[in-house]
Design an enzyme around this catalytic site. Structure first.
Site, mmCIF file in Angstrom:
data_model
loop_
_atom_site.group_PDB
_atom_site.id
_atom_site.type_symbol
_atom_site.label_atom_id
_atom_site.label_comp_id
_atom_site.label_asym_id
_atom_site.label_seq_id
_atom_site.Cartn_x
_atom_site.Cartn_y
_atom_site.Cartn_z
ATOM 1 N N SER A 143 34.884 4.725 37.472
ATOM 2 C CA SER A 143 35.706 6.272 37.447
ATOM 3 C C SER A 143 35.088 6.990 38.303
ATOM 4 O O SER A 143 33.676 6.897 38.274
ATOM 5 C CB SER A 143 35.812 6.796 36.199
ATOM 6 O OG SER A 143 36.397 8.019 36.153
ATOM 7 N N TYR A 156 31.088 9.237 28.597
ATOM 8 C CA TYR A 156 32.083 8.609 29.412
ATOM 9 C C TYR A 156 31.490 8.515 31.049
ATOM 10 O O TYR A 156 31.275 7.421 31.508
ATOM 11 C CB TYR A 156 33.405 9.170 29.458
ATOM 12 C CG TYR A 156 34.464 8.582 30.333
ATOM 13 C CD1 TYR A 156 35.125 7.506 29.846
ATOM 14 C CD2 TYR A 156 34.698 9.147 31.678
ATOM 15 C CE1 TYR A 156 36.209 6.746 30.585
ATOM 16 C CE2 TYR A 156 35.643 8.360 32.305
ATOM 17 C CZ TYR A 156 36.257 7.334 31.958
ATOM 18 O OH TYR A 156 37.282 6.826 32.797
#
Length: 260
Positions: A143, A156
């Site tokens: 990501s 995350y």
């Protein structure tokens, strides 16, 4: 599009990017092996892929369980050698968001175990088969959030940063052995996982568009594919700023997002 990969395995294949990737590869002559935790949703994706002529299998697999991943890869590879593996399973979205006092208890453990160890477990199982044949392609879905320590999702961000570093290192090990490694770094994609995220509409891509572009990047054997390019550039520039200035910008953005 030319059928370059005849057996594609995808973790996290029940929805979002994983489901869109399955549909992007679904065609006569292609075998698709899907793994996920929700068999009902996997069945729906499998049926849609079969309607396009693909041969599809689906298996309930928790990527945090190294033994389960190893058994799945061994079983499907024995049926037909795997050409391409996508380590796509992950935890994110609202599950990864902080509260005003930090992350929920246990959230970091779940996120890191799924997003990082899940990739490593899948890689270890797949690369073992690829090394024996001297070929294969492994893809990890990271990501753009891994570029900075974002205050709305610290664990995350950390998990995806670790995936990027892992893929860099493993690519340098595997390339001389004839094995391709590709890191995918998406920004915002219109999936159930992205619902409720702050600033979600920034350069939002559909899952179908993301899957098409990812497949093209993998076919081109790119080491890294980050999208959209606008957000990629913004984050590259942000990393050049002094940390105190990064802090000011990100803390204010986080505060505004929480206040709505």
């Amino acid at each position: 599009m030319e059928l370059r990969h005849r057996h594609v395995a995808i973790t996290g294949g029940s929805s979002g990017i994983g489901a869109a990737l399955a549909m992007a590869y679904a065609s006569p002559g292609c075998r698709i092996s899907l793994a996920g935790r929700d068999l009902a949703r996997l069945d729906a994706v499998a049926e849609a892929c079969r309607a396009r002529g693909a041969h599809v299998s689906r298996h309930a697999v928790d990527v945090t369980d190294a033994g389960a991943v190893q058994a799945w890869i061994q079983a499907i590879d024995a049926e037909m050698p795997i050409d391409l593996v996508y380590a796509n399973a992950g935890v994110g979205g609202t599950q990864a968001l902080t509260t005003e006092v930090g992350e929920a208890p246990g959230a970091a453990t779940l996120i890191v175990h799924t997003n990082l160890l899940g990739v490593i477990h899948t890689a270890e199982a797949a690369l073992d088969r690829f090394r024996a044949r001297g070929r294969g392609h492994f893809v990890a879905v990271g990501s753009l959030a891994g570029r900075l320590g974002l205050p709305h999702s610290p664990s995350y961000s950390a998990s995806k940063a670790a995936v990027a570093t892992y893929m860099d290192g493993m690519r340098r090990v595997m390339k001389p052995l004839g094995i391709d490694m590709t890191l995918i770094e998406p920004g915002f994609v219109d999936t159930p996982m992205s619902q409720g995220l702050p600033d979600r509409d920034w350069f939002l891509w559909t899952a179908e568009r993301a899957a098409r572009e990812i497949r093209a990047a993998v076919d081109a054997r790119r080491a890294v594919f980050a999208f959209p390019w606008q957000l990629d550039v913004v984050l590259r520039l942000a990393r050049l700023l002094p940390r105190p200035l990064q802090d000011i910008i990100l803390i204010n953005a986080h505060r505004k997002a929480r206040l709505g």
